[in-house]
Motif scaffolding. Structure first.
Motif, short mmCIF file in Angstrom:
data_model
loop_
_atom_site.label_atom_id
_atom_site.label_comp_id
_atom_site.label_asym_id
_atom_site.label_seq_id
_atom_site.Cartn_x
_atom_site.Cartn_y
_atom_site.Cartn_z
N ASP A 59 0.84 -1.19 0.00
CA ASP A 59 0.00 0.00 0.00
C ASP A 59 0.89 1.25 0.00
OD1 ASP A 59 0.90 0.25 2.66
OD2 ASP A 59 -0.76 -1.00 3.36
N LEU A 60 0.25 2.41 -0.01
CA LEU A 60 1.00 3.67 -0.10
C LEU A 60 1.98 3.81 1.06
CD1 LEU A 60 1.31 6.47 -1.49
CD2 LEU A 60 -0.45 7.29 0.04
N LEU A 61 1.60 3.32 2.22
CA LEU A 61 2.45 3.44 3.41
C LEU A 61 3.77 2.70 3.22
CD1 LEU A 61 2.38 4.78 6.14
CD2 LEU A 61 1.37 2.73 7.09
N MET A 62 3.73 1.60 2.46
CA MET A 62 4.96 0.85 2.20
C MET A 62 5.94 1.67 1.36
SD MET A 62 4.04 -3.07 1.47
CE MET A 62 3.52 -4.14 2.80
N ILE A 63 5.37 2.55 0.53
CA ILE A 63 6.21 3.41 -0.30
C ILE A 63 6.81 4.52 0.58
CG2 ILE A 63 6.13 5.02 -2.28
CD1 ILE A 63 5.57 2.31 -3.33
N MET A 64 6.06 4.93 1.62
CA MET A 64 6.47 6.08 2.42
C MET A 64 7.24 5.73 3.68
SD MET A 64 2.78 7.94 2.24
CE MET A 64 3.14 9.34 3.24
N ASP A 65 7.15 4.48 4.13
CA ASP A 65 7.59 4.18 5.50
C ASP A 65 9.06 4.53 5.77
OD1 ASP A 65 8.70 2.08 4.08
OD2 ASP A 65 7.58 0.49 5.10
N ARG A 66 9.92 4.35 4.77
CA ARG A 66 11.34 4.62 5.00
C ARG A 66 11.61 6.11 5.20
NH1 ARG A 66 14.11 -0.05 3.59
NH2 ARG A 66 16.07 0.98 3.15
N MET A 67 10.81 6.95 4.51
CA MET A 67 11.05 8.39 4.63
C MET A 67 10.65 8.93 6.01
SD MET A 67 12.48 9.02 1.88
CE MET A 67 12.78 10.74 2.14
N ILE A 68 9.82 8.16 6.74
CA ILE A 68 9.39 8.60 8.07
C ILE A 68 10.61 8.85 8.97
CG2 ILE A 68 8.21 7.83 10.19
CD1 ILE A 68 6.27 6.30 8.38
N PHE A 69 11.63 8.03 8.79
CA PHE A 69 12.82 8.21 9.63
C PHE A 69 13.95 8.94 8.90
CE2 PHE A 69 10.34 5.29 11.94
CZ PHE A 69 10.65 5.53 13.27
N VAL A 70 14.02 8.70 7.60
CA VAL A 70 15.10 9.34 6.83
C VAL A 70 14.97 10.87 6.90
CG1 VAL A 70 16.00 9.70 4.50
CG2 VAL A 70 15.48 7.39 5.29
N ALA A 71 13.74 11.39 6.76
CA ALA A 71 13.56 12.85 6.67
C ALA A 71 14.04 13.57 7.93
CB ALA A 71 12.10 13.18 6.35
N PRO A 72 13.55 13.22 9.14
CA PRO A 72 14.01 13.97 10.32
C PRO A 72 15.49 13.74 10.64
CG PRO A 72 12.53 12.20 11.00
CD PRO A 72 12.50 12.25 9.51
N ILE A 73 15.96 12.48 10.46
CA ILE A 73 17.38 12.21 10.78
C ILE A 73 18.28 13.04 9.86
CG2 ILE A 73 19.20 10.46 10.85
CD1 ILE A 73 17.03 8.39 11.56
N PHE A 74 17.95 13.06 8.56
CA PHE A 74 18.78 13.80 7.63
C PHE A 74 18.72 15.30 7.91
CE2 PHE A 74 19.63 15.76 3.40
CZ PHE A 74 20.94 15.32 3.28
N TYR A 75 17.53 15.79 8.25
CA TYR A 75 17.39 17.22 8.53
C TYR A 75 18.28 17.62 9.72
CZ TYR A 75 15.39 21.69 9.86
OH TYR A 75 15.23 23.01 10.20
N TYR A 76 18.22 16.82 10.79
CA TYR A 76 19.03 17.18 11.96
C TYR A 76 20.50 16.89 11.73
CZ TYR A 76 14.92 18.55 14.45
OH TYR A 76 13.80 19.24 14.82
N ALA A 77 20.82 15.90 10.91
CA ALA A 77 22.23 15.64 10.55
C ALA A 77 22.79 16.85 9.81
CB ALA A 77 22.32 14.39 9.68
N LEU A 78 21.97 17.41 8.93
CA LEU A 78 22.41 18.61 8.20
C LEU A 78 22.69 19.76 9.16
CD1 LEU A 78 20.19 19.03 4.99
CD2 LEU A 78 22.58 18.37 5.15
N ARG A 79 21.84 19.90 10.14
CA ARG A 79 22.01 20.99 11.12
C ARG A 79 23.29 20.78 11.94
NH1 ARG A 79 17.91 24.45 11.27
NH2 ARG A 79 18.66 25.36 13.20
N ILE A 80 23.56 19.52 12.27
CA ILE A 80 24.79 19.24 13.03
C ILE A 80 26.01 19.52 12.16
CG2 ILE A 80 26.15 17.36 14.10
CD1 ILE A 80 23.36 16.15 14.92
N LEU A 81 25.95 19.08 10.89
CA LEU A 81 27.07 19.32 9.97
C LEU A 81 27.30 20.82 9.80
CD1 LEU A 81 26.41 16.63 7.21
CD2 LEU A 81 28.26 16.66 8.87
N GLU A 82 26.20 21.55 9.72
CA GLU A 82 26.28 23.00 9.58
C GLU A 82 26.98 23.62 10.80
OE1 GLU A 82 25.97 25.22 7.55
OE2 GLU A 82 25.60 27.07 8.65
N ALA A 83 26.61 23.10 11.99
CA ALA A 83 27.22 23.62 13.21
C ALA A 83 28.71 23.30 13.24
CB ALA A 83 26.52 23.01 14.43
N LEU A 84 29.07 22.13 12.68
CA LEU A 84 30.47 21.71 12.71
C LEU A 84 31.32 22.41 11.66
CD1 LEU A 84 30.06 17.82 13.18
CD2 LEU A 84 30.89 19.46 14.87
#
Lengths: 253, 314
Positions: free
Chosen positions: B281-306
């Protein structure tokens, strides 16, 4: 579901049978759970606008003789029966019924046509609220489906064509017993409707409807009864509107 | 007001490349589809992406805030399936509260109200806790409140970090970059697990995937992240960014997949209906982005700080 002395919290009961146990083509029918699907609501609203303010206003002028409101308030459960001669019939009845009642409106529709491909299936589910009737079904699953819905729902108007299929010559054919079976087994009264002009606008075999006027007559509500009686009373009522609606030699069931 | 991305050659090239690759691979699997269950599954996956990819590119290419609207609708559809799985989709007040809250999240992103966005799960919890009082009903309310909060947190708060990434400089390409990496990683992991490896770390949750294939997939995903680094903004093309993107897509994606698999297994269901013409179903297409999106966003912020590259600015 039952709590025990060792477990102060109730066990969780996931009421997901509606979406996980039903096959795709009947998932929209409230067999386990009553719900109003946002997608259905959206597409049905759009479809009603197209029908009421587009197609049945400018292309085909639909006139309704009678009042659905009073009937709706007095009869929450009804089998809505009408003559059947064209693909316009189900949609014109739907268009005549006020939109506020549409979420309680169901149409018994041939599975081999209305559910024949993904596009038609989507349309039939979300715009028509169609109940798939498998005409070759020997096990009576479609009958069970209709009976379940009629027994289960507090409000349901089920549009059904007792002739079973579209009339080839425009004359009203004999009624099949199914409608009587549904009515008697579920003690659901029947609302008589008569569509005048459907054969001329879109007869069987024509690719699409031609523009013109279609009149929907709202008749009496008939109590459950044997098919012979229903047919006889329907015939009496329709003949008063159009004496030529039935073939002369076509006597009784 | 953002212009449509279709004006940019890079966007058109990327869309053409992705759909072209899917089409070519699809032709191959079309002829092989009846060979065995693996080729059937691969064909089903490609079919779903042959539909989903053009829709995604059309949505991302819309002008102004329309991509954010599209993300909100996708989030709502994900919530719908999640609630159907959990059997609370007919609890209208919880469902409508979630939809309203998702629109609230989109508005917060649009107005750059990050504090409000991060407070949203708490505000939402407070709001849905009122439902038992408003309805004067206590039946199953712990269950409904918990599951609704879970749905909102996963498919609202977490997934809609894609909206925050979108707002960054070169954000649309970052989103496409992540989606491509995550999906390629998912399909590679599944395909490789059929041919190599035997160590199944999560056999009771995801028995079709194994560790060896996961490690090979990680290397391949990082390689792809390097190969596609032209999609990143110029000040983000250093190794730390593409390496992070590759790792987050592989590990974060697997985490999302495992958590949703655990939920599905607990419920005893596979999916709630086919996604258009493909598998799951549609959720199977989306499920991986549920975690990828916030982790990547905060990883970017950490990289920016560094590294102070100025990457995480509009």
């Amino acid at each position: 579901m039952n709590s025990s002395n060792n477990n102060p919290l109730q066990e969780w009961n996931y009421e997901n049978a509606q979406w996980t146990r039903l096959p795709s083509h009947v998932k929209h029918l409230p067999l386990f759970t009553r719900h109003y699907d946002l997608v259905s609501l959206m597409f049905r609203t759009l479809w009603s606008l197209i029908l009421k303010y587009g197609f049945f206003k400018f292309y085909i002028r639909l006139k309704v003789r009678g009042d659905f409101d009073e009937i709706y308030h007095n009869y929450p459960r009804l089998l809505v029966i009408a003559n059947h001669a064209s693909h316009l019939d189900a949609v014109s009845i739907a268009a005549a019924i006020p939109f506020r009642y549409w979420m309680d409106l169901y149409i018994a529709a041939a599975k081999d046509y209305f559910f024949s491909n993904p596009l038609f299936t989507f349309f039939s589910k979300h715009c028509l609220g169609a109940i798939p009737i498998d005409r070759k079904d020997k096990k009576g699953e479609a009958v069970e489906l209709c009976l379940t819905l009629l027994n289960r729902l507090e409000r349901i108007w089920l549009i059904i064509f007792p002739e079973g299929t579209r009339s080839k010559d425009g004359y009203i054919q004999q009624f099949k017993r199914g409608v009587s079976l549904f009515s008697e087994k579920t003690t659901t009264p029947l609302l008589f409707l008569y569509l005048e002009g459907n054969t001329d606008l879109w007869p069987k075999g024509r690719v699409f409807a031609k523009p013109g006027q279609l009149v929907l007559h709202i008749g009496p509500v008939h109590p459950p009864g044997p098919i012979e009686l229903i047919y006889e009373h329907y015939r009496e009522w329709v003949t008063r509107i159009n004496p030529n609606a039935f073939k002369i030699e076509d006597e009784g069931v | 007001m953002h212009e449509s991305l279709w004006h940019e050659p890079l966007y058109r090239e990327t869309a053409l490349l992705v759909i072209g690759v899917l089409f070519v691979v699809g032709i191959g699997f079309f002829f092989l589809r009846n060979r065995n269950t693996h080729t059937q599954a691969s064909w089903a996956s490609i079919k779903s992406w042959l539909f989903a990819a053009p829709v995604m590119f059309i949505a991302c290419g819309l002008p102004g805030s329309w991509p954010l609207v599209a993300l909100t609708i996708a989030s709502m559809l994900g919530v719908k399936i999640f609630y159907q799985m959990l059997g609370i989709y007919h609890r209208s007040l919880f469902v409508w509260s979630t939809y309203v809250a998702l629109i609230g999240l989109a508005v917060a992103i649009h107005h750059d109200a990050r504090d409000l966005y991060n407070l949203a799960p708490m505000i939402f919890l407070a709001a849905i806790s009122l439902i038992p009082i408003l309805t004067n009903s206590a039946d199953q309310m712990i269950q409904f409140v918990c599951l609704t909060l879970l749905g909102f947190s996963f498919l609202g708060w977490a997934l809609m970090h894609l909206g925050w990434i979108w707002q960054l400089r070169g954000g649309p390409y970052l989103v496409l970059y992540l989606v491509i990496l995550t999906e390629v990683c998912d399909n590679l992991h599944l395909s490789l697990s059929r041919h190599v490896g035997s160590i199944k770390l999560f056999a009771r949750i995801s028995p079709k995937r194994n560790l060896e294939a996961g490690l090979i997939t990680l290397v391949l995903t990082i390689t792809l992240a390097w190969a596609l680094r032209h999609l990143l903004p110029e000040n983000m093309r250093g190794f730390e960014y593409w390496l992070t993107a590759g790792m987050v897509s592989a590990w974060g994606g697997s985490l999302g997949d495992l958590i949703l698999s655990a939920i599905r297994r607990d419920l005893g269901i596979k999916d709630v209906g086919p996604f258009i013409i493909g598998r799951g179903d549609l959720l199977m297409i989306m499920d991986r982005m549920i975690f990828v999106a916030p982790i990547f966003y905060y990883a970017l912020r950490i990289l920016e700080a560094l590294f102070q590259t100025g990457a995480v600015t509009k």
